[in-house]
Enzyme design. Structure first.
Site, short mmCIF file in Angstrom:
data_model
loop_
_atom_site.label_atom_id
_atom_site.label_comp_id
_atom_site.label_asym_id
_atom_site.label_seq_id
_atom_site.Cartn_x
_atom_site.Cartn_y
_atom_site.Cartn_z
N ASP A 305 0.73 -1.27 0.15
CA ASP A 305 -0.05 -0.22 0.02
C ASP A 305 0.91 1.49 0.81
OD1 ASP A 305 -2.14 1.65 -0.05
OD2 ASP A 305 -2.63 1.07 2.00
N GLU A 308 1.95 4.76 -3.98
CA GLU A 308 2.07 5.83 -5.52
C GLU A 308 3.30 6.32 -5.41
OE1 GLU A 308 -0.53 5.97 -2.99
OE2 GLU A 308 -1.71 4.25 -4.48
N ASP A 417 -9.00 3.14 -2.03
CA ASP A 417 -10.23 3.48 -0.47
C ASP A 417 -11.53 4.35 -1.79
OD1 ASP A 417 -8.36 3.34 0.49
OD2 ASP A 417 -7.70 4.93 0.55
C1 GLC Z 1 -4.82 3.42 2.85
C2 GLC Z 1 -5.35 2.19 2.20
C3 GLC Z 1 -6.39 1.93 2.90
C4 GLC Z 1 -6.09 1.11 4.67
C5 GLC Z 1 -5.25 2.65 4.84
C6 GLC Z 1 -4.57 1.91 6.21
O1 GLC Z 1 -5.92 3.94 3.28
O2 GLC Z 1 -6.29 2.34 1.25
O3 GLC Z 1 -6.80 -0.18 2.52
O4 GLC Z 1 -6.95 0.55 5.09
O5 GLC Z 1 -4.77 3.21 4.04
O6 GLC Z 1 -3.59 1.01 6.12
#
Ligand code: GLC
Length: 623
Positions: A305, A308, A417
């Site tokens: 995650d 980007e 998200d």
């Molecule tokens: C980002 C991710 C989400 C995750 C959050 C906390 O917003 O896209 O899926 O729950 O971070 O890690």
């Protein structure tokens, strides 16, 4: 056929795996504009497909999209960029062709937005390779393109099960309770996801000593119940002396640097952090090896995650902002000053100024991050995939938020998200079409929506669609209402839907493998299968799944029926309270009742259903 035009590309992106000789001359059917854009006149009927994760319709005509990997949690219709940069599109008009713009930086696709009969594709700078792809059919264009970019990632079979996630499960007990509630409700579950709170102070590759005192034993216990634990890994590494990942990466020079050669410091979940230089092969390999800390504990899958990369702020940006605000403090307070203060802070997030201020050290030279921005998440996925194949001896479950074409060889993606909105069921369906064209077959969206509060009916309808997506995961944001399959009291309705997923796995899994191995699409717009059918070409809310299945989900609040277009006679399959019934339907439009809890889909030839199971470990041949 593929024709390549080359405009002094600045770096090899790694998207393409086939060598194509460069052609001289004009990039027909585009004409080059004076300012380096690619222009195409679109006839009235011309439809535009592709652009991967981009929102707004299967037919992309009529809006403007920018490929720029962006951490944006509000997927509203006015947005131009999301987490992925997928620069492949097909024009389906009097001339029909595909085009792939291979460049690591920003590019804008104005598809009839400024001028409704003109498409202008404008890279920020003319340093790219352009591939023009022709073929007899839409499907042939896609598979020709896919032969150019390499085979799609295939996850382990167990990854086709259902997974539960929530940012807000903090301890081992939270996770075990969730598993128990699924078990007590008799609902199959194959994966439980660990969000950032499993880590110690949000430090990658650490485990919180009190919250998960023995992750290895816990992972084993869960696996014995048919449930894999899937932890998150974030791109940024906490800057903390004494934390081995930071110390080692810093010492070896593996983090992105500013112009003076110092580690560039950014703020993400762990606070002040540094960014691994995934474009440096040595650094990338080193980061990949860090996953061993968790594979040693029995972990076989990950979600990557914030790659980007997402920046809440940078050390430099924050210092400048504080100075600016300090100056405003002296000025008379009025609305402008007030908004000035607010915007000074808001602007810090994912700031392009920051992206311009740090550098990558690649085998092809040093590059400002800004110029190669769209490759970052892709290289994180590659780093993880290659290391994990080595560590596990087989491909992991792996998916990412940011991506570029090429990343589809190393992992799946989820669509980030989204929100608990009805419109996001449809949006997700439409995204699946574009993603499949670009090779991202292992995809899905957060079921029930990530942001905002989910309702029982929304979850039922969302699941009734998502039971067909290869990645089937329920996930929600911190602070939102619970949306597990047991969260709304009655669990039977959810049990039936999730059981149907498991019963369909033999079909879905083999459709997936076939698409991956033959450069095909698991999800297809109807236009791709019924090319001569003018109505099929306009259907924006149905998809073909594999060779012989079609879905037409409900995505409107309180709707109990919908119009469905059948391009040929089909069998309607209805699941009602776990029972399956069938009905033969003629081709054409039908108004199909779909009471809440029923799942309806359509087939062109019989599809086998497995016996109901409690988890994938028990399902036919899928452990
Ligand atoms: C980002 C991710 C989400 C995750 C959050 C906390 O917003 O896209 O899926 O729950 O971070 O890690």
């Amino acid at each position: 056929m593929i024709t390549r035009y080359s405009y002094s590309p600045m770096i090899e992106t790694g998207a393409v795996v086939r060598e194509i000789t460069v052609s001289a001359g004009a990039p027909e059917p585009f004409t080059l504009t004076e300012d380096g854009g690619f222009l195409l006149r679109m006839d009235e009927k011309c439809r535009v497909y592709g652009l991967g994760e981009a929102i707004r319709g299967i037919n992309k005509r009529g809006w403007v999209y920018t490929s720029w990997c962006s951490d944006d949690p509000f997927h509203t219709e006015d947005k131009r960029s999301l987490y992925g940069a997928h620069n492949f599109l097909i024009f389906d008009g009097e001339v029909r062709f595909g085009a792939f713009f291979d460049l690591p930086g920003k590019i804008t696709f104005d598809l009839g937005y400024t001028d409704s009969d003109t498409a202008v594709i404008k890279p920020e700078s003319l340093h790219l390779d352009l591939y023009i792809i022709t073929g007899d059919t839409l499907k042939a264009i896609v598979s020709e393109f896919r032969s150019l970019i390499g085979k799609s990632y295939i996850p382990p079979a167990w990854a086709f099960g259902y997974g539960q996630s929530r940012w807000g499960y903090v301890t081992e007990k939270d996770i075990r309770d969730c598993a128990d509630r699924y078990r007590d409700a008799g609902i199959p579950l194959s994966m439980l996801y660990l969000d950032i709170d499993y880590m110690d102070s949000f430090k990658d590759f650490t485990v919180h000593p009190e919250r998960f005192p023995d992750l290895k034993a816990f992972a084993q216990e869960m696996k014995a119940r048919g449930i894999r634990l899937i932890p998150i890994i974030d791109a940024a590494v906490k800057r903390e002396a004494g934390y081995s990942v930071y110390d080692e990466g810093h010492e070896k020079g593996y983090f992105c640097k500013d112009a003076d050669g110092e580690d560039y410091v950014v703020g993400v979940w762990p606070g002040m952090s540094v960014l691994p230089d995934f474009l440096n092969p040595e650094a990338s390999k080193w980061f990949g090896q860090q996953y061993k800390a968790l594979t040693d504990l029995g972990i076989e899958g990950f979600w990557n995650d914030m790659n980007e990369p997402a920046l809440f702020y940078s050390e430099r940006g924050l210092n400048d902002a504080f100075k600016e605000i300090k100056d405003l403090e002296e000025a008379p307070l009025d609305a402008l000053n007030f908004f000035g203060v607010r915007d000074t802070l808001v602007r810090l997030q994912n700031s392009e100024d920051d992206y311009k201020r740090f550098w990558h050290d690649t085998p092809q030279g040093k590059f400002s991050h800004y110029d190669v921005h769209n490759l970052y998440g892709y290289h994180m996925t590659k780093s993880a995939y290659e290391a994990l194949c080595d560590l596990l001896g087989e491909p992991p479950l792996l998916f990412s938020r940011a991506s570029y074409i090429g990343a589809h060889r190393y992992g799946g993606i989820w669509t980030g998200d989204n929100s608990s909105w009805w419109g996001h069921i449809l949006q997700s369906l439409q995204q699946m079409a574009g993603l499949n064209m670009c090779g991202f077959l292992f995809s899905g969206s957060d079921i029930g929506g990530f942001g905002g509060d989910c309702t029982r009916d929304l979850l039922i309808r969302w699941m009734s669609f998502a039971l067909f997506t290869p990645l089937m995961r329920n996930h929600a944001a911190f602070g939102t209402r619970s949306q597990e399959a047991f969260a709304f009291g009655d669990t039977e309705v959810f049990r039936h839907i999730i059981e149907l997923r498991y019963r369909l796995i033999p079909y879905l899994h083999s459709a997936f493998e076939k698409a991956a191995k033959e450069d095909g699409m698991y999800f297809r717009p109807l236009a791709f299968d019924y090319e001569d059918d003018e109505i099929a070409a306009t259907v924006e809310d149905q998809l073909m799944v594999g060779d012989s299945l079609m879905i037409a989900p409900i995505y409107v609040q309180n709707a109990v029926a919908r119009h469905v277009y059948l391009p040929e006679p089909m069998t309607q399959i209805r699941m009602h309270e776990g029972e399956i019934s069938t009905e033969e339907l003629k081709e054409g439009w039908h108004y199909i009742p779909v009471p809440l809890g029923d799942v309806v889909y359509f087939t062109t030839s019989p599809i086998p259903l497995a016996e109901p199971v409690v988890n994938t470990a028990e399902s036919d041949g899928n452990n």
